[in-house]
Motif scaffolding. Structure first.
Motif, PDB file in Angstrom:
ATOM      1  N   LEU A   4      26.585 103.863  65.816  1.00  8.96           N
ATOM      2  CA  LEU A   4      24.948 104.243  64.892  1.00  8.96           C
ATOM      3  C   LEU A   4      23.480 104.538  66.129  1.00  8.96           C
ATOM      4  O   LEU A   4      23.218 105.628  65.575  1.00  8.96           O
ATOM      5  CB  LEU A   4      24.970 103.033  64.929  1.00  8.96           C
ATOM      6  CG  LEU A   4      23.483 102.270  64.319  1.00  8.96           C
ATOM      7  CD1 LEU A   4      23.641 103.083  62.481  1.00  8.96           C
ATOM      8  CD2 LEU A   4      23.318 101.028  63.448  1.00  8.96           C
ATOM      9  N   ILE A   5      23.780 104.706  67.463  1.00 11.95           N
ATOM     10  CA  ILE A   5      23.184 105.780  67.939  1.00 11.95           C
ATOM     11  C   ILE A   5      22.596 106.270  67.806  1.00 11.95           C
ATOM     12  O   ILE A   5      21.621 107.490  67.937  1.00 11.95           O
ATOM     13  CB  ILE A   5      22.959 104.661  69.410  1.00 11.95           C
ATOM     14  CG1 ILE A   5      22.591 102.919  69.510  1.00 11.95           C
ATOM     15  CG2 ILE A   5      21.922 105.375  70.903  1.00 11.95           C
ATOM     16  CD1 ILE A   5      23.014 102.221  70.796  1.00 11.95           C
ATOM     17  N   GLN A   6      24.446 107.184  67.863  1.00  7.73           N
ATOM     18  CA  GLN A   6      24.239 108.711  67.376  1.00  7.73           C
ATOM     19  C   GLN A   6      24.378 109.076  66.614  1.00  7.73           C
ATOM     20  O   GLN A   6      23.532 109.877  66.964  1.00  7.73           O
ATOM     21  CB  GLN A   6      25.480 109.412  68.302  1.00  7.73           C
ATOM     22  CG  GLN A   6      26.374 108.489  69.944  1.00  7.73           C
ATOM     23  CD  GLN A   6      27.531 109.119  69.878  1.00  7.73           C
ATOM     24  OE1 GLN A   6      28.208 109.600  69.210  1.00  7.73           O
ATOM     25  NE2 GLN A   6      28.290 108.611  71.137  1.00  7.73           N
ATOM     26  N   GLY A   7      23.823 108.497  65.452  1.00  2.62           N
ATOM     27  CA  GLY A   7      23.256 109.167  64.351  1.00  2.62           C
ATOM     28  C   GLY A   7      25.320 109.298  63.566  1.00  2.62           C
ATOM     29  O   GLY A   7      25.710 110.226  64.108  1.00  2.62           O
ATOM     30  N   SER A   8      24.946 110.320  62.645  1.00  2.00           N
ATOM     31  CA  SER A   8      25.477 110.276  61.498  1.00  2.00           C
ATOM     32  C   SER A   8      25.532 111.252  60.506  1.00  2.00           C
ATOM     33  O   SER A   8      24.498 111.368  60.340  1.00  2.00           O
ATOM     34  CB  SER A   8      26.656 109.953  61.378  1.00  2.00           C
ATOM     35  OG  SER A   8      27.595 110.174  59.951  1.00  2.00           O
ATOM     36  N   ALA A   9      26.196 112.530  60.566  1.00  2.00           N
ATOM     37  CA  ALA A   9      25.903 113.873  59.613  1.00  2.00           C
ATOM     38  C   ALA A   9      26.083 113.537  58.173  1.00  2.00           C
ATOM     39  O   ALA A   9      25.930 113.882  57.260  1.00  2.00           O
ATOM     40  CB  ALA A   9      26.399 114.742  60.381  1.00  2.00           C
ATOM     41  N   THR A  10      27.759 112.385  57.965  1.00  2.00           N
ATOM     42  CA  THR A  10      27.795 111.754  56.487  1.00  2.00           C
ATOM     43  C   THR A  10      26.791 111.317  56.068  1.00  2.00           C
ATOM     44  O   THR A  10      26.957 109.440  56.941  1.00  2.00           O
ATOM     45  CB  THR A  10      29.136 111.377  56.692  1.00  2.00           C
ATOM     46  OG1 THR A  10      30.307 112.117  58.156  1.00  2.00           O
ATOM     47  CG2 THR A  10      29.950 110.727  56.138  1.00  2.00           C
ATOM     48  N   PRO A  11      26.200 111.195  55.000  1.00  2.00           N
ATOM     49  CA  PRO A  11      25.185 110.318  54.650  1.00  2.00           C
ATOM     50  C   PRO A  11      26.122 108.653  54.407  1.00  2.00           C
ATOM     51  O   PRO A  11      26.562 108.742  53.875  1.00  2.00           O
ATOM     52  CB  PRO A  11      24.821 110.886  52.623  1.00  2.00           C
ATOM     53  CG  PRO A  11      25.389 112.378  53.246  1.00  2.00           C
ATOM     54  CD  PRO A  11      26.485 112.339  54.536  1.00  2.00           C
ATOM     55  N   GLY A  12      25.417 107.748  54.883  1.00  2.00           N
ATOM     56  CA  GLY A  12      25.417 106.819  54.360  1.00  2.00           C
ATOM     57  C   GLY A  12      26.327 105.992  55.324  1.00  2.00           C
ATOM     58  O   GLY A  12      26.772 104.796  55.082  1.00  2.00           O
ATOM     59  N   HIS A  13      26.906 106.724  56.092  1.00  2.00           N
ATOM     60  CA  HIS A  13      27.672 106.517  57.574  1.00  2.00           C
ATOM     61  C   HIS A  13      27.119 105.260  58.741  1.00  2.00           C
ATOM     62  O   HIS A  13      27.426 103.746  58.631  1.00  2.00           O
ATOM     63  CB  HIS A  13      28.673 107.492  58.252  1.00  2.00           C
ATOM     64  CG  HIS A  13      29.239 106.940  59.270  1.00  2.00           C
ATOM     65  ND1 HIS A  13      30.634 106.504  58.446  1.00  2.00           N
ATOM     66  CD2 HIS A  13      29.473 107.054  60.660  1.00  2.00           C
ATOM     67  CE1 HIS A  13      31.515 106.854  59.947  1.00  2.00           C
ATOM     68  NE2 HIS A  13      30.575 106.520  61.239  1.00  2.00           N
ATOM     69  N   ASP A  14      25.693 105.615  58.618  1.00  2.00           N
ATOM     70  CA  ASP A  14      24.898 104.094  59.092  1.00  2.00           C
ATOM     71  C   ASP A  14      25.255 102.900  58.806  1.00  2.00           C
ATOM     72  O   ASP A  14      25.288 101.936  59.196  1.00  2.00           O
ATOM     73  CB  ASP A  14      23.106 105.247  59.257  1.00  2.00           C
ATOM     74  CG  ASP A  14      23.515 106.316  60.235  1.00  2.00           C
ATOM     75  OD1 ASP A  14      24.495 106.577  60.834  1.00  2.00           O
ATOM     76  OD2 ASP A  14      22.099 107.343  60.641  1.00  2.00           O
ATOM     77  N   ASP A  15      25.015 103.153  57.015  1.00  2.00           N
ATOM     78  CA  ASP A  15      24.447 101.465  56.290  1.00  2.00           C
ATOM     79  C   ASP A  15      26.589 101.195  56.526  1.00  2.00           C
ATOM     80  O   ASP A  15      26.699 100.070  56.981  1.00  2.00           O
ATOM     81  CB  ASP A  15      24.449 101.854  54.693  1.00  2.00           C
ATOM     82  CG  ASP A  15      22.486 102.363  55.003  1.00  2.00           C
ATOM     83  OD1 ASP A  15      22.603 102.276  55.665  1.00  2.00           O
ATOM     84  OD2 ASP A  15      22.775 103.286  53.879  1.00  2.00           O
TER      85      ASP A  15
END
Length: 68
Positions: free
Chosen positions: A29-40
């Protein structure tokens, strides 16, 4: 609801797994994701793991106000 024996080998194994999985999800989560909705999805997973780990926590005693 059945009680969980928090000192059993099984629960210790589950706890270790949940903490490791939570750490992995938190790092992702800290690194972030390029895939929409993956952080949620990761936030939901972290919340579920927190709920799992909280199953054996003692509830905090209710504090009554003191009048003087």
């Amino acid at each position: 609801m059945a009680e969980i024996e928090k000192h059993s080998a099984t629960w210790k194994t589950v706890t270790e797994w949940a903490r490791e999985r939570r750490a992995t999800a938190t790092d992702a989560l800290i690194q972030g994701s390029a895939t929409p909705g993956h952080d949620d999805k990761l936030r939901g997973e972290i919340r579920a793991l927190d709920d799992l780990l909280a199953l054996t926590e003692e509830p905090e005693p209710a504090q009554t106000p003191v009048s003087y």
